[in-house]
Design a protein around this motif. Sequence first.
Motif, PDB file in Angstrom:
ATOM      1  N   LEU A   1       0.968  -1.122  -0.007  1.00  0.00           N
ATOM      2  CA  LEU A   1      -0.006   0.179  -0.002  1.00  0.00           C
ATOM      3  C   LEU A   1       0.862   1.385   0.042  1.00  0.00           C
ATOM      4  CD1 LEU A   1      -2.600  -0.896   2.695  1.00  0.00           C
ATOM      5  CD2 LEU A   1      -2.845  -0.585   0.299  1.00  0.00           C
ATOM      6  N   ASN A   2       1.777   1.169   0.728  1.00  0.00           N
ATOM      7  CA  ASN A   2       2.716   2.528   0.990  1.00  0.00           C
ATOM      8  C   ASN A   2       3.947   2.632   0.251  1.00  0.00           C
ATOM      9  OD1 ASN A   2       0.835   3.644   3.085  1.00  0.00           O
ATOM     10  ND2 ASN A   2       1.374   1.484   4.116  1.00  0.00           N
ATOM     11  N   MET A   3       4.480   4.050   0.058  1.00  0.00           N
ATOM     12  CA  MET A   3       5.612   4.331  -0.427  1.00  0.00           C
ATOM     13  C   MET A   3       6.238   5.455   0.130  1.00  0.00           C
ATOM     14  SD  MET A   3       6.395   3.593  -4.646  1.00  0.00           S
ATOM     15  CE  MET A   3       5.321   4.416  -5.142  1.00  0.00           C
ATOM     16  N   ARG A   4       7.344   5.688  -0.140  1.00  0.00           N
ATOM     17  CA  ARG A   4       7.739   6.953   0.514  1.00  0.00           C
ATOM     18  C   ARG A   4       8.564   7.723  -0.782  1.00  0.00           C
ATOM     19  NH1 ARG A   4       9.694   6.461   6.132  1.00  0.00           N
ATOM     20  NH2 ARG A   4       7.586   6.750   6.436  1.00  0.00           N
ATOM     21  N   ARG A   5       8.356   8.974  -0.931  1.00  0.00           N
ATOM     22  CA  ARG A   5       9.236   9.729  -1.870  1.00  0.00           C
ATOM     23  C   ARG A   5       9.957  10.776  -1.040  1.00  0.00           C
ATOM     24  NH1 ARG A   5       9.595  10.345  -7.099  1.00  0.00           N
ATOM     25  NH2 ARG A   5       7.931   9.243  -7.892  1.00  0.00           N
ATOM     26  N   ARG A   6      11.345  11.080  -1.491  1.00  0.00           N
ATOM     27  CA  ARG A   6      12.217  12.085  -0.997  1.00  0.00           C
ATOM     28  C   ARG A   6      12.452  12.995  -1.979  1.00  0.00           C
ATOM     29  NH1 ARG A   6      14.808  11.135   4.269  1.00  0.00           N
ATOM     30  NH2 ARG A   6      13.095  10.044   5.352  1.00  0.00           N
ATOM     31  N   PHE A   7      12.837  14.351  -1.483  1.00  0.00           N
ATOM     32  CA  PHE A   7      13.215  15.296  -2.417  1.00  0.00           C
ATOM     33  C   PHE A   7      14.457  16.137  -1.694  1.00  0.00           C
ATOM     34  CE2 PHE A   7       8.441  14.656  -2.824  1.00  0.00           C
ATOM     35  CZ  PHE A   7       8.208  14.828  -4.144  1.00  0.00           C
ATOM     36  N   GLN A   8      15.364  16.705  -2.614  1.00  0.00           N
ATOM     37  CA  GLN A   8      16.436  17.446  -2.254  1.00  0.00           C
ATOM     38  C   GLN A   8      16.720  18.460  -3.152  1.00  0.00           C
ATOM     39  OE1 GLN A   8      20.000  15.141  -1.846  1.00  0.00           O
ATOM     40  NE2 GLN A   8      21.199  16.928  -0.592  1.00  0.00           N
ATOM     41  N   LEU A   9      16.756  19.773  -2.935  1.00  0.00           N
ATOM     42  CA  LEU A   9      17.221  20.828  -3.801  1.00  0.00           C
ATOM     43  C   LEU A   9      18.424  21.338  -3.530  1.00  0.00           C
ATOM     44  CD1 LEU A   9      15.805  22.449  -6.114  1.00  0.00           C
ATOM     45  CD2 LEU A   9      14.818  24.013  -4.381  1.00  0.00           C
ATOM     46  N   ILE A  10      19.074  21.329  -4.292  1.00  0.00           N
ATOM     47  CA  ILE A  10      20.835  21.986  -4.250  1.00  0.00           C
ATOM     48  C   ILE A  10      20.828  22.980  -5.207  1.00  0.00           C
ATOM     49  CG2 ILE A  10      23.052  21.394  -4.654  1.00  0.00           C
ATOM     50  CD1 ILE A  10      22.700  18.644  -3.379  1.00  0.00           C
ATOM     51  N   ARG A  11      21.470  24.042  -4.472  1.00  0.00           N
ATOM     52  CA  ARG A  11      21.964  25.344  -5.504  1.00  0.00           C
ATOM     53  C   ARG A  11      23.288  24.954  -6.081  1.00  0.00           C
ATOM     54  NH1 ARG A  11      21.063  29.677  -1.921  1.00  0.00           N
ATOM     55  NH2 ARG A  11      22.785  29.102  -0.696  1.00  0.00           N
ATOM     56  N   GLU A  12      23.305  25.161  -7.574  1.00  0.00           N
ATOM     57  CA  GLU A  12      24.423  24.611  -8.193  1.00  0.00           C
ATOM     58  C   GLU A  12      25.804  25.528  -7.770  1.00  0.00           C
ATOM     59  OE1 GLU A  12      24.109  24.176 -12.197  1.00  0.00           O
ATOM     60  OE2 GLU A  12      22.189  23.474 -12.141  1.00  0.00           O
ATOM     61  N   THR A  13      25.686  26.764  -7.512  1.00  0.00           N
ATOM     62  CA  THR A  13      26.956  27.639  -7.625  1.00  0.00           C
ATOM     63  C   THR A  13      27.697  27.281  -6.291  1.00  0.00           C
ATOM     64  OG1 THR A  13      25.575  29.342  -6.102  1.00  0.00           O
ATOM     65  CG2 THR A  13      26.024  29.543  -8.551  1.00  0.00           C
ATOM     66  N   ASP A  14      27.095  26.962  -5.175  1.00  0.00           N
ATOM     67  CA  ASP A  14      27.983  26.718  -3.815  1.00  0.00           C
ATOM     68  C   ASP A  14      27.565  25.201  -3.368  1.00  0.00           C
ATOM     69  OD1 ASP A  14      25.234  27.083  -2.841  1.00  0.00           O
ATOM     70  OD2 ASP A  14      25.861  28.394  -1.641  1.00  0.00           O
ATOM     71  N   GLN A  15      26.550  24.573  -4.221  1.00  0.00           N
ATOM     72  CA  GLN A  15      26.288  23.200  -3.767  1.00  0.00           C
ATOM     73  C   GLN A  15      25.658  23.099  -2.200  1.00  0.00           C
ATOM     74  OE1 GLN A  15      29.409  20.251  -4.241  1.00  0.00           O
ATOM     75  NE2 GLN A  15      30.062  21.198  -5.935  1.00  0.00           N
ATOM     76  N   ALA A  16      25.030  24.203  -1.747  1.00  0.00           N
ATOM     77  CA  ALA A  16      24.208  24.164  -0.609  1.00  0.00           C
ATOM     78  C   ALA A  16      22.873  23.386  -0.951  1.00  0.00           C
ATOM     79  CB  ALA A  16      23.877  25.705  -0.242  1.00  0.00           C
ATOM     80  N   VAL A  17      22.500  22.704   0.171  1.00  0.00           N
ATOM     81  CA  VAL A  17      21.175  22.245   0.393  1.00  0.00           C
ATOM     82  C   VAL A  17      20.288  23.188   0.782  1.00  0.00           C
ATOM     83  CG1 VAL A  17      19.654  20.359   1.395  1.00  0.00           C
ATOM     84  CG2 VAL A  17      22.190  19.838   0.536  1.00  0.00           C
ATOM     85  N   ILE A  18      19.281  23.498  -0.018  1.00  0.00           N
ATOM     86  CA  ILE A  18      18.257  24.765   0.247  1.00  0.00           C
ATOM     87  C   ILE A  18      16.956  24.117   0.652  1.00  0.00           C
ATOM     88  CG2 ILE A  18      19.679  26.385  -0.957  1.00  0.00           C
ATOM     89  CD1 ILE A  18      17.127  26.450  -2.846  1.00  0.00           C
ATOM     90  N   PHE A  19      16.569  22.774   0.554  1.00  0.00           N
ATOM     91  CA  PHE A  19      15.358  22.414   0.777  1.00  0.00           C
ATOM     92  C   PHE A  19      15.372  20.932   0.884  1.00  0.00           C
ATOM     93  CE2 PHE A  19      11.313  20.648  -1.536  1.00  0.00           C
ATOM     94  CZ  PHE A  19      10.363  21.341  -0.767  1.00  0.00           C
ATOM     95  N   ARG A  20      14.512  20.213   1.656  1.00  0.00           N
ATOM     96  CA  ARG A  20      14.452  18.813   1.673  1.00  0.00           C
ATOM     97  C   ARG A  20      12.671  18.614   1.875  1.00  0.00           C
ATOM     98  NH1 ARG A  20      19.665  18.133   4.349  1.00  0.00           N
ATOM     99  NH2 ARG A  20      20.902  16.991   3.134  1.00  0.00           N
ATOM    100  N   ALA A  21      12.270  17.522   1.337  1.00  0.00           N
ATOM    101  CA  ALA A  21      10.987  17.164   1.580  1.00  0.00           C
ATOM    102  C   ALA A  21      10.850  15.667   1.585  1.00  0.00           C
ATOM    103  CB  ALA A  21      10.139  17.828   0.585  1.00  0.00           C
ATOM    104  N   GLN A  22       9.530  15.278   1.981  1.00  0.00           N
ATOM    105  CA  GLN A  22       9.244  13.889   2.175  1.00  0.00           C
ATOM    106  C   GLN A  22       7.735  13.713   2.142  1.00  0.00           C
ATOM    107  OE1 GLN A  22      10.945  11.093   5.247  1.00  0.00           O
ATOM    108  NE2 GLN A  22       8.805  10.854   5.674  1.00  0.00           N
ATOM    109  N   TRP A  23       7.441  12.868   1.040  1.00  0.00           N
ATOM    110  CA  TRP A  23       6.007  12.568   1.071  1.00  0.00           C
ATOM    111  C   TRP A  23       5.671  10.996   1.322  1.00  0.00           C
ATOM    112  CZ3 TRP A  23       4.853  14.105  -4.788  1.00  0.00           C
ATOM    113  CH2 TRP A  23       4.690  15.295  -5.030  1.00  0.00           C
ATOM    114  N   ASP A  24       4.795  10.941   2.259  1.00  0.00           N
ATOM    115  CA  ASP A  24       4.204   9.276   2.423  1.00  0.00           C
ATOM    116  C   ASP A  24       3.112   9.050   1.510  1.00  0.00           C
ATOM    117  OD1 ASP A  24       6.190   9.054   4.532  1.00  0.00           O
ATOM    118  OD2 ASP A  24       5.003   9.542   6.157  1.00  0.00           O
ATOM    119  N   LEU A  25       3.240   8.189   0.951  1.00  0.00           N
ATOM    120  CA  LEU A  25       2.259   7.946  -0.286  1.00  0.00           C
ATOM    121  C   LEU A  25       1.395   6.699   0.124  1.00  0.00           C
ATOM    122  CD1 LEU A  25       4.678   8.471  -3.181  1.00  0.00           C
ATOM    123  CD2 LEU A  25       2.862  10.210  -2.547  1.00  0.00           C
TER     124      LEU A  25
END
Length: 157
Positions: A103-127
Motif C-alpha cells: 500500500l505504502n511508498m515514500r518519496r524524498r526530495f532534495q534541492l541543491i543550489r548549483e553555485t555553492d552546492q548548498a542544500v536549500i530544501f528537503r521534503a518527504q511524501w508518505d504515499l
Amino acid sequence: MNDTTFPVASQFAWDYPSPFLRQCTPDATHIDGLHHTNNAVYVQWCEAIGWAHSEALGLGLADYQRLDRAMAIRHAAYDYLLPSTLGEKLLLATWLIDTDEKLNMRRRFQLIRETDQAVIFRAQWDLVCIEISSGKARRMPPEFCAKYLPAVIRPVS
C-alpha cells in the motif's frame, strides 16, 4: 532525467544514490515579497518532478485512470533550509526510498543550489495507493509493483 543529464550533479552530496533530476531556476513569478522563492513554488516543483519521475518509470496519469489506482500523498513534510533567489540555478532530486510493497511508498526530495552546492530544501511524501473511484486505500496493482518497486532505494539502517 537523471544525473547523467547534469554533469555537475555527480559532484553534489545527494542524500541517496542515482537521483532523478530536474533543473529549476526561479523566475520573477516565483519571487515573493521577501525577494526569495516563495515556499509554495518548492511544493509545485515537487509535484512536477514527482509526476515526471513516475512517467519516466512508465506510469502517467492516463495509467492511473485506466487502473483506477493512484499513489496519493498521505503526509507531506517540507524543510526550507535556505532561501533561493531570482535566476539561481538549482537542481531538484527525487527518489522512491521505501515501500511495504502493498500500500505504502515514500518519496524524498532534495534541492541543491548549483553555485555553492548548498542544500536549500528537503521534503518527504508518505504515499498510499488508493482506488481513485472510491478514494479508499487499496493494494498496489501488479503494474504499479512492476514499475515502481525496481526504482525503490532501501535506506541502510
